[in-house]
Design an enzyme around this catalytic site. Structure first.
Site, mmCIF file in Angstrom:
data_model
loop_
_atom_site.group_PDB
_atom_site.id
_atom_site.type_symbol
_atom_site.label_atom_id
_atom_site.label_comp_id
_atom_site.label_asym_id
_atom_site.label_seq_id
_atom_site.Cartn_x
_atom_site.Cartn_y
_atom_site.Cartn_z
ATOM 1 N N GLY A 17 -0.793 10.773 -1.858
ATOM 2 C CA GLY A 17 0.446 10.308 -1.258
ATOM 3 C C GLY A 17 1.157 9.369 -2.200
ATOM 4 O O GLY A 17 0.664 9.043 -3.284
ATOM 5 N N LYS A 39 -4.793 3.694 -6.867
ATOM 6 C CA LYS A 39 -3.375 3.403 -6.640
ATOM 7 C C LYS A 39 -2.758 3.026 -7.979
ATOM 8 O O LYS A 39 -3.146 2.031 -8.609
ATOM 9 C CB LYS A 39 -3.212 2.280 -5.626
ATOM 10 C CG LYS A 39 -1.771 1.857 -5.400
ATOM 11 C CD LYS A 39 -1.610 1.006 -4.148
ATOM 12 C CE LYS A 39 -1.663 1.839 -2.886
ATOM 13 N NZ LYS A 39 -1.212 1.102 -1.689
ATOM 14 N N GLU A 107 -12.035 2.060 -2.005
ATOM 15 C CA GLU A 107 -12.830 2.972 -1.195
ATOM 16 C C GLU A 107 -11.966 4.148 -0.734
ATOM 17 O O GLU A 107 -10.833 3.970 -0.302
ATOM 18 C CB GLU A 107 -13.350 2.187 0.017
ATOM 19 C CG GLU A 107 -14.023 2.981 1.093
ATOM 20 C CD GLU A 107 -14.289 2.138 2.332
ATOM 21 O OE1 GLU A 107 -14.884 2.685 3.276
ATOM 22 O OE2 GLU A 107 -13.905 0.952 2.364
ATOM 23 N N VAL A 109 -11.235 6.734 1.961
ATOM 24 C CA VAL A 109 -11.501 6.840 3.397
ATOM 25 C C VAL A 109 -11.262 8.278 3.860
ATOM 26 O O VAL A 109 -10.151 8.797 3.735
ATOM 27 C CB VAL A 109 -10.595 5.884 4.199
ATOM 28 C CG1 VAL A 109 -10.883 6.010 5.695
ATOM 29 C CG2 VAL A 109 -10.796 4.452 3.735
ATOM 30 N N ASP A 152 2.282 -6.426 5.590
ATOM 31 C CA ASP A 152 2.854 -5.078 5.716
ATOM 32 C C ASP A 152 1.985 -4.212 6.631
ATOM 33 O O ASP A 152 1.675 -3.071 6.320
ATOM 34 C CB ASP A 152 2.983 -4.432 4.335
ATOM 35 C CG ASP A 152 4.011 -3.293 4.317
ATOM 36 O OD1 ASP A 152 4.803 -3.196 5.274
ATOM 37 O OD2 ASP A 152 4.012 -2.504 3.359
#
Length: 511
Positions: A17, A39, A107, A109, A152
């Site tokens: 994503g 990320k 991690e 998920v 957030d």
């Protein structure tokens, strides 16, 4: 898949994503021999000091120990390098030039974000929301006691595993990345950081925040789980910020009949404009959740009974007009998710059927978007060569062509054909149909000579398998004549042969 390496250690496998500032990948940590989520900060936010700022937040987040907080493993900068085409599993040589990227590894998920759950199933049963709300409170309590705010909290930043365990993403890291996007320091006063639909009034005003701001955002999240959208909906950022600061939220039980007073009152307390009017910490919220009464339980049919009922309802789709079929399939998808979960083969098949009927009723670009995600999910769950995955890939190519992108459809079919032939055999009738679809899309994309070549080879193989007088062979010859005239540039414009049913997607399921 497996085309990129990060920092000579992480093999990027699949894009999971993306957001405004970062892209998330499923990756293999070749040092620790485990899969992780990586990320990557987008290039435009990799400003001087970005790595240090992100590292500062990642260190804090990495110290938070809770089963409901996603664990941060690593952070830093490193080269993003393309793998060797013939050997994607071997890292690039250490001195190879590569683009330096800022990253955090976490991690991985297994499950869905609450944003996906809301999209698929909202409004959700009260019992499920209460369970998740208590787990969210556990995560917030651990973080707030450590002096860490999230800033957030929203459905996209909360995951639920296949076993119903809630995990919150991006403690601290969310703030760091938002700060980098704003081009500010971590302590910039007056900065508005967060997501507008879930932002506390003090956050919208750029005021100093404490734990009660996260609780306000949690109230927005719970409101959305129960009602289907956050308290002030979605829309333009200035309008949303004004509403958070000045407009009272709609009373939840007016939107959802039958909601217990205790739950409605708790949500309204969380959404209080002034922090002093809200519950003062996550523990207080959890205590109030514990006394919310559940509606009387009714005997539920067994899973096998539910499965039989769903199969019967799927049978009823046959012959329905597309508009009605789409409405029913959306209800059926929610039911399949509840009974079987998102990764069950029957649930994936319902998504495929939904895309098919969306295309039939003229929403071809939407059908393509649904199928693109379905192909990714089928590949992850079932593998690229599973029958369900192959059917979804073929249908994606079909509706991509129907949506006016024959070149992209030809590329998809070219990727599909080797896998299709491997599973079905090169002489299988369905494999021959895929080859024909490839030839037609190739011609429609403008490569007329290649379409002619593909059809000539195909017709010879079809005649050998089906016989020279088979209707599919005759139709293919008519198509060859059309493209042959186009290739020869004779000036004679022939009408393109009408596509026969054989060029449509794979056979539909009705049960």
């Amino acid at each position: 898949m497996g085309d990129w390496w990060l920092a000579g250690r992480y093999r990027l496998i699949e894009r999971l994503g993306s957001g405004g500032m970062a892209v998330v990948w499923r990756a293999r940590d070749t040092h620790m021999h485990r899969h992780v989520a990586v990320k990557l900060l987008r290039d435009e936010y990799t400003v001087p000091g970005a790595a240090e700022r992100l590292a500062r937040e990642a260190r804090v987040a990495g110290e938070l120990a809770s089963p409901h907080i996603v664990t941060v493993y690593d952070f830093g900068t490193g080269p993003l390098q393309q793998a060797a085409p013939g050997d994607p599993h071997t890292p690039p040589v250490p001195d190879a030039a590569g683009h330096e990227s800022v990253y955090v590894t976490m991690e991985l998920v297994p499950g869905r974000s609450l944003a996906k759950v809301v999209s698929d199933e909202a409004p959700l049963p009260l019992g499920r929301v209460l369970d998740w709300a208590a787990q969210l409170c556990d995560a917030l309590e651990v973080a707030h006691e450590a002096g860490v705010l999230h800033r957030d909290i929203k459905p996209a930043n909360v995951m639920t595993t296949d076993r119903g365990v809630l995990k919150v993403l991006d403690f601290g890291i969310a703030r760091s990345m938002k700060t980098l996007a704003a081009g500010s320091t971590l302590t910039r006063p007056g900065g508005v950081l967060g997501t507008a639909a879930y932002m506390s009034p003090e956050q919208a005003n750029g005021s100093e925040l404490d734990a009660r701001s996260d609780l306000y955002s949690a109230g927005c999240l719970l409101y959305e789980l129960l009602v289907g959208e956050p308290p002030f909906g979605f829309g333009e950022v200035p309008s949303l910020l004004f509403r958070h600061v000045h407009v009272e939220a709609e009373i939840p039980e007016r939107v959802r009949a039958g909601l217990p007073d205790a739950m409605a009152e708790l949500i309204l307390a969380l959404l209080a404009k002034h922090p002093s009017d809200r519950p003062q910490d996550a523990a207080a919220v959890r205590r109030r959740l514990a006394v919310v009464p559940l509606p009387p339980s009714t005997p539920q049919p067994s899973r096998s009974e539910q499965a039989e009922e769903l199969a019967r309802r799927m049978d009823e789709l046959s012959g329905l007009p597309p508009d009605e079929a789409v409405d029913r399939l959306r209800d059926l998808l929610r039911a399949h998710l509840a009974v079987f979960g998102p990764d069950h083969e029957r649930t994936l098949n319902v998504r495929d059927d939904l895309a098919y009927y969306l295309g039939l009723r003229g929403e071809r670009p939407l059908a393509v978007r649904v199928l693109r995600q379905l192909v990714v999910d089928c590949g992850r769950v079932l593998g690229a060569e599973h029958q369900v995955t192959l059917a979804a890939r073929r249908n994606l190519a079909y509706w991509t062509a129907k949506a006016g992108e024959p070149g992209e459809a030809a590329r998809l079919l070219g990727d599909l054909l080797p896998d299709y032939a491997h599973v079905h055999g090169p002489s299988d009738v369905e494999t021959l149909k895929v080859r024909r679809e490839l030839a037609l899309c190739t011609g429609r994309s403008g490569d007329v000579d290649e379409a002619v070549r593909l059809l000539r080879v195909l017709i010879a193989d079809m005649a050998r398998v089906l016989g020279g007088e088979h209707r599919q062979v005759i139709t293919a010859r008519e198509e060859l004549a059309y493209w042959d005239h186009r290739s020869a540039k004779t000036g004679t414009v022939l009408p393109e042969p009408t596509a026969s049913p054989d060029s449509s997607p794979s056979a539909r399921r009705t049960g």
